[in-house]
Design a protein around this motif. Structure first.
Motif, short mmCIF file in Angstrom:
data_model
loop_
_atom_site.label_atom_id
_atom_site.label_comp_id
_atom_site.label_asym_id
_atom_site.label_seq_id
_atom_site.Cartn_x
_atom_site.Cartn_y
_atom_site.Cartn_z
N UNK A 181 0.82 -1.22 0.00
CA UNK A 181 0.00 0.00 0.00
C UNK A 181 0.85 1.27 0.00
N UNK A 182 2.01 1.26 0.68
CA UNK A 182 2.84 2.47 0.74
C UNK A 182 3.34 2.89 -0.64
N UNK A 183 3.93 1.98 -1.46
CA UNK A 183 4.33 2.40 -2.81
C UNK A 183 3.16 2.93 -3.63
N UNK A 184 1.99 2.29 -3.49
CA UNK A 184 0.81 2.75 -4.23
C UNK A 184 0.40 4.15 -3.78
N UNK A 185 0.45 4.39 -2.48
CA UNK A 185 0.07 5.69 -1.95
C UNK A 185 1.01 6.78 -2.46
N UNK A 186 2.31 6.46 -2.57
CA UNK A 186 3.29 7.46 -2.99
C UNK A 186 3.27 7.67 -4.51
N UNK A 187 3.24 6.57 -5.28
CA UNK A 187 3.36 6.66 -6.74
C UNK A 187 2.03 6.98 -7.41
N UNK A 188 0.95 6.30 -6.97
CA UNK A 188 -0.34 6.47 -7.63
C UNK A 188 -1.15 7.61 -7.03
N UNK A 189 -1.17 7.69 -5.69
CA UNK A 189 -2.03 8.68 -5.04
C UNK A 189 -1.29 9.95 -4.62
N UNK A 190 0.04 9.97 -4.82
CA UNK A 190 0.90 11.14 -4.55
C UNK A 190 0.91 11.57 -3.09
#
Length: 273
Positions: A181-190
């Motif tokens: 979830x952390x990579x998704x939050x940073x890369x996808x959700x900024x």
């Protein structure tokens, strides 16, 4: 001796998990299986018991981390609760699927997951942020201590579906879900990185309560082993959250990529042989 080893593993799991937002289970599960079965220190351990132990531990790592991050005001409670709602059915389904896994199958699938996560961590810094999710979703703002404003966001439907998959992996393998979830939050959700880590640990705390309930119901929790694991993980998580505010976690993430890749390869080999 077994209790001392478990306490050390839990301390490391809590510290690393809280520092980079992983939850800690991804360290505890392979380490406990190794010392328990390969070294013969915990002959009664099974994949189901390790997962049960891990999800109970993550209640306390999540709680300790969240309490620390609350003081720095980096927890996005609304987003964390939305992610939690998406993950709940996934964790329950994953816990039920887990009871049917034998050790070779668990090692094989867990090894594949470790390699996938190590690749995600490897390419995380090389991927360009995706603007589509923020532009087409609910937007949020965060102002850091330096006065810099961050705008981040996500379509709620996508967040719920993605977190269902994260929850399934969490229930199946006893990991916190932060590694995905952390990579998704940073890369996808900024998300700003510190907000992503803090919000991830808040979600880990909520999800682990439900996850633990499922595994307790299924009889997967070795309560005796929680005696050294819970305090070790709690102290480690407190230390990790404190260090997160002071140091960059790039070096640790680099080491973690290599460790997870090696553990994944080893787990797959054991599962196949």
């Amino acid at each position: 001796m077994e209790f001392i080893v478990l306490a050390v593993i839990a301390l490391a799991s809590g510290l690393i998990g809280s520092l980079v937002g992983l939850g800690g289970g991804i360290i505890l599960v392979p380490a406990t299986l190794f010392v328990g079965l390969n070294l013969g220190m915990l002959p009664d351990i099974t994949p189901q018991k390790v997962v049960g132990l891990s999800v109970v531990m993550m209640i306390f790592t999540g709680l300790a981390s969240t309490l620390s991050y609350m003081k720095s005001k980096t927890v996005d409670y609304k987003s964390g609760f939305i992610f939690f709602l998406g993950s709940v059915p996934g964790t329950i389904l994953g816990a039920w699927v887990n009871k049917g896994l034998d050790l070779p199958s668990f090692n094989l699938y867990f090894g594949i997951l470790l390699i996938v996560i190590s690749i995600i961590l490897l390419v995380r810094d090389k991927l360009k942020p995706v603007q589509w999710f923020v532009k087409n979703g609910t937007q949020h703002q965060f102002i850091d201590e330096a006065g810099k404003t961050y705008v981040y966001g996500y379509p709620i439907w996508f967040a719920l579906l993605f977190c269902f998959a994260v929850g399934f992996a969490s229930g199946l393998f006893g990991i916190g879900g932060g590694s995905m979830i952390v990579p998704a939050m940073i890369i996808l959700f900024l998300f700003p990185p510190h907000v992503a880590v803090a919000t991830s640990m808040y979600m880990v705390f909520l999800t682990s309560i439900v996850n633990s309930g499922s595994h307790i119901y299924l009889g997967h929790v070795p309560w005796l082993y929680t005696i050294p694991v819970i305090p070790g993980a709690y102290i480690g998580a407190k230390l990790g959250a404190a260090l997160n505010k002071k140091i960059k976690s790039d070096t640790l993430v680099l080491a973690l990529r290599i460790i997870l890749l090696l553990l994944g390869i080893r787990s797959i080999i054991e599962g196949l042989l």
